[in-house]
Write a protein that holds these residues in place. Sequence first.
Motif, PDB file in Angstrom:
ATOM      1  N   GLN A 159       4.751  -2.643   0.790  1.00 60.50           N
ATOM      2  CA  GLN A 159       4.773  -4.033   1.208  1.00 60.50           C
ATOM      3  C   GLN A 159       3.733  -4.513   2.443  1.00 60.50           C
ATOM      4  OE1 GLN A 159       8.620  -6.191   1.000  1.00 60.50           O
ATOM      5  NE2 GLN A 159       8.541  -6.466   3.481  1.00 60.50           N
ATOM      6  N   ASP A 231       4.937   0.034   5.615  1.00 64.88           N
ATOM      7  CA  ASP A 231       6.305  -0.427   5.357  1.00 64.88           C
ATOM      8  C   ASP A 231       6.296  -0.436   3.869  1.00 64.88           C
ATOM      9  OD1 ASP A 231       8.571  -1.601   4.826  1.00 64.88           O
ATOM     10  OD2 ASP A 231       8.255  -3.756   5.592  1.00 64.88           O
ATOM     11  N   GLU A 272       8.191   2.751   7.222  1.00 67.00           N
ATOM     12  CA  GLU A 272       9.471   2.020   7.154  1.00 67.00           C
ATOM     13  C   GLU A 272       9.864   1.937   5.781  1.00 67.00           C
ATOM     14  OE1 GLU A 272       8.669  -1.793   9.167  1.00 67.00           O
ATOM     15  OE2 GLU A 272      10.126  -2.722   7.659  1.00 67.00           O
ATOM     16  N   ASP A 273      11.151   2.226   5.767  1.00 63.77           N
ATOM     17  CA  ASP A 273      11.889   2.015   4.479  1.00 63.77           C
ATOM     18  C   ASP A 273      11.175   2.747   3.355  1.00 63.77           C
ATOM     19  OD1 ASP A 273      13.997   0.532   5.494  1.00 63.77           O
ATOM     20  OD2 ASP A 273      13.450  -1.585   4.573  1.00 63.77           O
ATOM     21  N   ASP A 300      14.706  -0.470   7.817  1.00 65.89           N
ATOM     22  CA  ASP A 300      14.876  -1.976   8.067  1.00 65.89           C
ATOM     23  C   ASP A 300      16.213  -2.162   7.122  1.00 65.89           C
ATOM     24  OD1 ASP A 300      14.480  -4.571   7.439  1.00 65.89           O
ATOM     25  OD2 ASP A 300      12.429  -4.663   6.570  1.00 65.89           O
ATOM     26  N   LEU A 319      14.620  -1.025  12.725  1.00 67.30           N
ATOM     27  CA  LEU A 319      14.114  -2.343  12.691  1.00 67.30           C
ATOM     28  C   LEU A 319      14.961  -3.651  13.020  1.00 67.30           C
ATOM     29  CD1 LEU A 319      11.072  -2.851  11.842  1.00 67.30           C
ATOM     30  CD2 LEU A 319      12.203  -4.315  10.064  1.00 67.30           C
ATOM     31  N   LYS A 321      15.703  -7.582  12.959  1.00 67.20           N
ATOM     32  CA  LYS A 321      15.188  -8.776  12.396  1.00 67.20           C
ATOM     33  C   LYS A 321      16.534  -9.652  12.722  1.00 67.20           C
ATOM     34  CE  LYS A 321      12.518  -7.498   8.383  1.00 67.20           C
ATOM     35  NZ  LYS A 321      12.493  -7.143   6.925  1.00 67.20           N
ATOM     36  N   LYS A 372       6.274  -6.379  14.972  1.00 64.21           N
ATOM     37  CA  LYS A 372       5.609  -6.492  13.819  1.00 64.21           C
ATOM     38  C   LYS A 372       5.513  -8.335  13.966  1.00 64.21           C
ATOM     39  CE  LYS A 372       6.942  -4.381   9.680  1.00 64.21           C
ATOM     40  NZ  LYS A 372       7.717  -4.612   8.640  1.00 64.21           N
TER      41      LYS A 372
HETATM   42 ZN    ZN Z   1      10.575  -3.984   6.025  1.00 64.95          ZN
END
Ligand code: ZN
Length: 416
Positions: A159, A231, A272-273, A300, A319, A321, A372
């Motif tokens: 991603q 990511d 990440e992930d 994440d 992570l 969010k 990020k």
């Molecule tokens: Zn992510």
Amino acid sequence: MLIERVRLRGVLDSRAHPTVEADLQLAGQEGHGRGSCPVAIAPGRRERRRGLRTGALGAELDQGATARLVHSALHGRRVSGQREFDAVLRALDDEHALGADVTLALSLAFARAAALHGRLHLLDWLVGQNGSPPRQVPRLLVNAFSGGIHARGAAASFQQIMTIPLGESLAEDIRTALSVHSGLEEALGDARLSASSGFLVGGRSTSEQLALLAAVLERRGLRGGVGLGVDVAAEHLAVDGGYRFEGGVHDSAGFGALLLRLAGDHGLSYVEDPFDPADTDAWHTFTPRLGAIGARVVGDDLFASDARRVEAGPAHAVLLKPSQAGTVSATLDAASAAASAGLRTVVSHRSGETEDTSICDLAVAVGADHIKIGGPRRGDRIAKYNRFLRLLESPLLAGLPRPPVHPEENQHVPCQ
Ligand code: ZN
Ligand code: PGA
């Protein structure tokens, strides 16, 4: 604090998708606090849901059924602070499925109104809620290439491919981010830029993109001063029996080996992930292996910013969010769950952002290692860069250290 008036509004995110903005005024206050919620293209399946009111724009949102519920629950209500306010929101959400977009917008609006009430900056209010002073100034994760579900026609790819400026100061890191970005634009030519996103979209393999980045860093004299991260967003690559990636399907063990090879070959320090959240064994096997080569695994979609899911073992860092957590307090709770489990934290934007810059204040307040905020292009991202430039004037940040350059200097998860 007595809540006098709350207003919901439909506004647009950076992809022109409708989202929720809230204004909140406390009694005796001139003006109000304001907050809005960013939007993900394809949210992880473990995160709290958004409400389903995509069409409402402007004041239309304040006239619908959700707003009526919110008005009757909040107008004239007295709360002692953020925690109590967020608990009211959570209860409303549990009962009426308001959606995390409504609750986060309201929670941020309350935080700003409460800060105003106490003649504080948002950062000071959040630090007060978190209960401990900020301990470091986070490092930027700067998006260079978008892929996966963020890039049309390149779904079986990571991603994001990101740079991590490793300077002494945040201002220096921002200058580095600008230099890398213009170096990439120079190398790729304007024709290859995605006009709609401002991100650089590849059409190249991951290895080629990482090699191109390394060449840009070399040319700009930044080779030792910038880390690299990805990511994988593997939840969106998962298919029966494995993971789609660049034309092939790899079983979990094969995908882990491929990621380790990429990380070793290109000196990645941040992954990440790497796997689907349900692929538990793969996470547990991979994390110490990546840790052993000095890189960090970040969860994440794995933890979905939910304090109850946070645990040591599958990843080195969590992570955060706010739009996954649903409120400011739930975000702070996930951050303290991470700290108690000995995990690092990374605060993150969503792919569709608004002009709300509260993630910058949150990242400083919780002492995150990274934040990020995307590449240094487009108003919604630049607003975050500018927020940091203002935050750097806060006495709370004076003399604060930066996170360690080498993750292994601060590795909490033992290698097996
Ligand atoms: Zn992510
Ligand atoms: P999302 O991705 O907003 O599409 O979930 C953002 C990220 O993980 O950087």
